[in-house]
Design a protein around this motif. Structure first.
Motif, short mmCIF file in Angstrom:
data_model
loop_
_atom_site.label_atom_id
_atom_site.label_comp_id
_atom_site.label_asym_id
_atom_site.label_seq_id
_atom_site.Cartn_x
_atom_site.Cartn_y
_atom_site.Cartn_z
N LEU A 74 11.12 -7.45 -7.02
CA LEU A 74 11.71 -6.25 -6.80
C LEU A 74 12.13 -6.00 -5.46
CD1 LEU A 74 10.45 -3.10 -9.00
CD2 LEU A 74 12.33 -4.66 -9.49
N PHE A 75 11.35 -7.14 -4.50
CA PHE A 75 11.99 -6.98 -3.25
C PHE A 75 12.35 -8.27 -3.25
CE2 PHE A 75 10.89 -8.58 0.67
CZ PHE A 75 11.11 -7.74 1.52
N TYR A 105 0.71 -1.13 0.22
CA TYR A 105 -0.36 0.18 0.10
C TYR A 105 0.60 1.62 0.05
CZ TYR A 105 -3.40 3.72 1.86
OH TYR A 105 -4.07 4.21 2.09
N TYR A 106 2.03 1.25 0.64
CA TYR A 106 2.84 2.16 0.54
C TYR A 106 3.13 3.21 -0.96
CZ TYR A 106 7.33 5.23 1.18
OH TYR A 106 8.29 6.12 0.79
N PHE A 107 3.21 2.62 -1.72
CA PHE A 107 3.73 2.70 -3.09
C PHE A 107 2.46 3.45 -3.24
CE2 PHE A 107 6.54 -1.02 -2.42
CZ PHE A 107 7.51 -0.29 -2.64
N ASP A 108 1.26 3.47 -3.00
CA ASP A 108 -0.20 4.11 -3.74
C ASP A 108 -0.83 4.48 -2.48
OD1 ASP A 108 -0.64 3.67 -6.43
OD2 ASP A 108 0.06 1.85 -6.04
N LYS A 109 -0.63 4.81 -1.93
CA LYS A 109 -0.77 5.76 -0.43
C LYS A 109 -1.54 7.06 -0.64
CE LYS A 109 3.21 7.77 1.60
NZ LYS A 109 4.54 6.95 0.21
N PHE A 140 15.41 0.88 6.91
CA PHE A 140 14.70 0.03 6.32
C PHE A 140 13.46 1.03 4.50
CE2 PHE A 140 11.81 2.84 9.36
CZ PHE A 140 10.54 2.84 8.30
N ILE A 141 13.40 2.29 4.83
CA ILE A 141 12.86 3.09 4.67
C ILE A 141 14.08 3.17 3.17
CG2 ILE A 141 14.50 5.61 4.29
CD1 ILE A 141 10.53 5.12 3.86
N LYS A 142 14.58 2.88 2.71
CA LYS A 142 15.86 2.40 1.60
C LYS A 142 15.27 1.74 0.62
CE LYS A 142 20.59 3.91 3.32
NZ LYS A 142 22.00 2.85 3.49
N ILE A 143 14.93 0.53 0.85
CA ILE A 143 13.68 -0.71 0.25
C ILE A 143 12.81 0.31 -0.80
CG2 ILE A 143 12.71 -1.45 1.88
CD1 ILE A 143 14.48 -3.13 -1.52
N PHE A 144 12.24 1.20 0.28
CA PHE A 144 11.08 1.64 -0.65
C PHE A 144 11.18 2.80 -1.44
CE2 PHE A 144 9.27 -0.07 3.78
CZ PHE A 144 8.23 -0.96 3.18
N GLU A 145 12.74 2.95 -0.83
CA GLU A 145 12.99 4.15 -2.05
C GLU A 145 13.56 3.38 -3.26
OE1 GLU A 145 14.19 7.73 1.05
OE2 GLU A 145 15.68 6.17 0.65
N GLU A 146 14.32 2.37 -3.33
CA GLU A 146 14.60 1.32 -3.94
C GLU A 146 13.80 1.69 -5.31
OE1 GLU A 146 17.13 -2.60 -4.80
OE2 GLU A 146 17.50 -1.35 -3.17
N GLU A 157 10.45 2.96 -5.66
CA GLU A 157 9.97 3.53 -5.54
C GLU A 157 10.43 3.65 -7.10
OE1 GLU A 157 6.64 6.28 -3.69
OE2 GLU A 157 8.46 6.49 -3.47
N GLU A 158 12.05 3.69 -7.36
CA GLU A 158 12.57 4.29 -8.13
C GLU A 158 12.44 3.71 -9.47
OE1 GLU A 158 15.28 6.72 -10.62
OE2 GLU A 158 13.75 7.45 -8.36
N LYS A 159 12.64 2.32 -9.06
CA LYS A 159 12.15 1.09 -10.56
C LYS A 159 10.89 1.12 -10.55
CE LYS A 159 16.67 -1.69 -9.10
NZ LYS A 159 16.98 -2.34 -8.06
N LEU A 160 10.00 1.37 -10.26
CA LEU A 160 8.87 1.14 -10.27
C LEU A 160 8.32 2.16 -11.62
CD1 LEU A 160 6.81 0.72 -7.69
CD2 LEU A 160 7.17 -1.09 -9.14
N ARG A 161 9.44 3.50 -11.53
CA ARG A 161 9.08 4.75 -12.26
C ARG A 161 9.42 4.55 -13.76
NH1 ARG A 161 11.83 7.60 -8.23
NH2 ARG A 161 10.00 8.82 -6.59
N MET A 162 10.70 3.47 -13.52
CA MET A 162 11.89 2.90 -14.76
C MET A 162 10.67 1.59 -15.64
SD MET A 162 15.27 3.32 -14.20
CE MET A 162 15.18 1.66 -12.25
#
Length: 226
Positions: free
Chosen positions: A68-69, A7-11, A212-218, A220-225
């Motif tokens: 990705l995870f 849900y984080y990615f579409d909150k 822990f937040i780094k995996i969400f940022e990582e 999120e960046e890959k989803l954009r691509m």
């Protein structure tokens, strides 16, 4: 990843169907262990209905995030650490420490998102409640899933109980892990083992919390691509 991490990615997404879609694969598996749905292989079935398109978009995003995870260095490193911490707790049981570490990491990520107020859990449940049940039923039938009564019974219980709020307490995560393991192995951890598991999860939380937040940022960046 678990429900809240997806849900984080579409909150902030206003499309309730997409929010439902991003957790639908896991909801289906929880409701019916035998279910195997592949709507992404027949996308043409869902293009004539905007509700169905939102559900499909969310479903595909769920699959992408999980790939990705699970292929990330973060996942490999953190599960290896947690596995070593919990091995002594389950050494005399048939439970696989690697399995417990995998699920434990995912539940703790949910816990940290809530604790750091990075998501609104009530907002998540509100989105699930807003999805038109008839559209969701049609989507499931198009996926050749016919146990819709069983699914909707589980879904309404999932929403009304707001069970994910219980992950705010680490001891509840230990309880949840024990229940998950009991589905695979015919044993239950003792009270002493659950206490020890909680202690190790607290130690691991301190490690995980640092980055822990780094995996969400990582991700999120890959989803954009994509």
């Amino acid at each position: 990843m678990n429900f809240l991490s997806h849900y984080y990615f579409d909150k902030f997404n206003a499309d309730a169907n997409l929010v439902m879609g991003i957790v639908l694969p896991d909801l289906i598996k929880n409701a019916s262990k035998q279910a195997n749905l592949y709507p992404q292989k027949n996308e043409n079935l869902f293009t004539s209905n905007t509700d169905h398109e939102g559900l499909l978009h969310g479903w595909k995003k769920h699959l992408a995030v999980d790939v990705l995870f699970h292929s990330s260095d973060f996942f490999l490193e953190k599960t290896a650490i947690l596995k070593q911490l919990i091995i002594p707790t389950v050494v005399e049981t048939p439970i696989r420490p690697s399995f417990l570490a995998h699920i434990g990491l995912e539940l703790l990520l949910d816990h940290l998102l809530v604790e750091h107020r990075l998501i609104n859990v009530n907002g998540f449940y509100t989105s699930l409640s807003e999805v038109k049940r008839e559209s969701l039923k049609e989507f499931l039938i198009l996926c050749k899933f016919n146990d819709t009564a069983i699914f909707f019974k589980f879904l309404e219980s999932f929403i009304s109980s707001k069970y994910l709020l219980s992950y705010q307490k680490i001891e509840n995560i230990s309880y949840a892990l024990n229940r998950i393991c009991m589905r695979l192995w015919p044993i239950s951890l003792t009270d002493l083992q659950l206490h020890e598991l909680t202690k190790q999860l607290l130690i691991f939380k301190q490690i995980l919390e640092k980055d822990f937040i780094k995996i969400f940022e990582e991700i999120e960046e890959k989803l954009r691509m994509l």
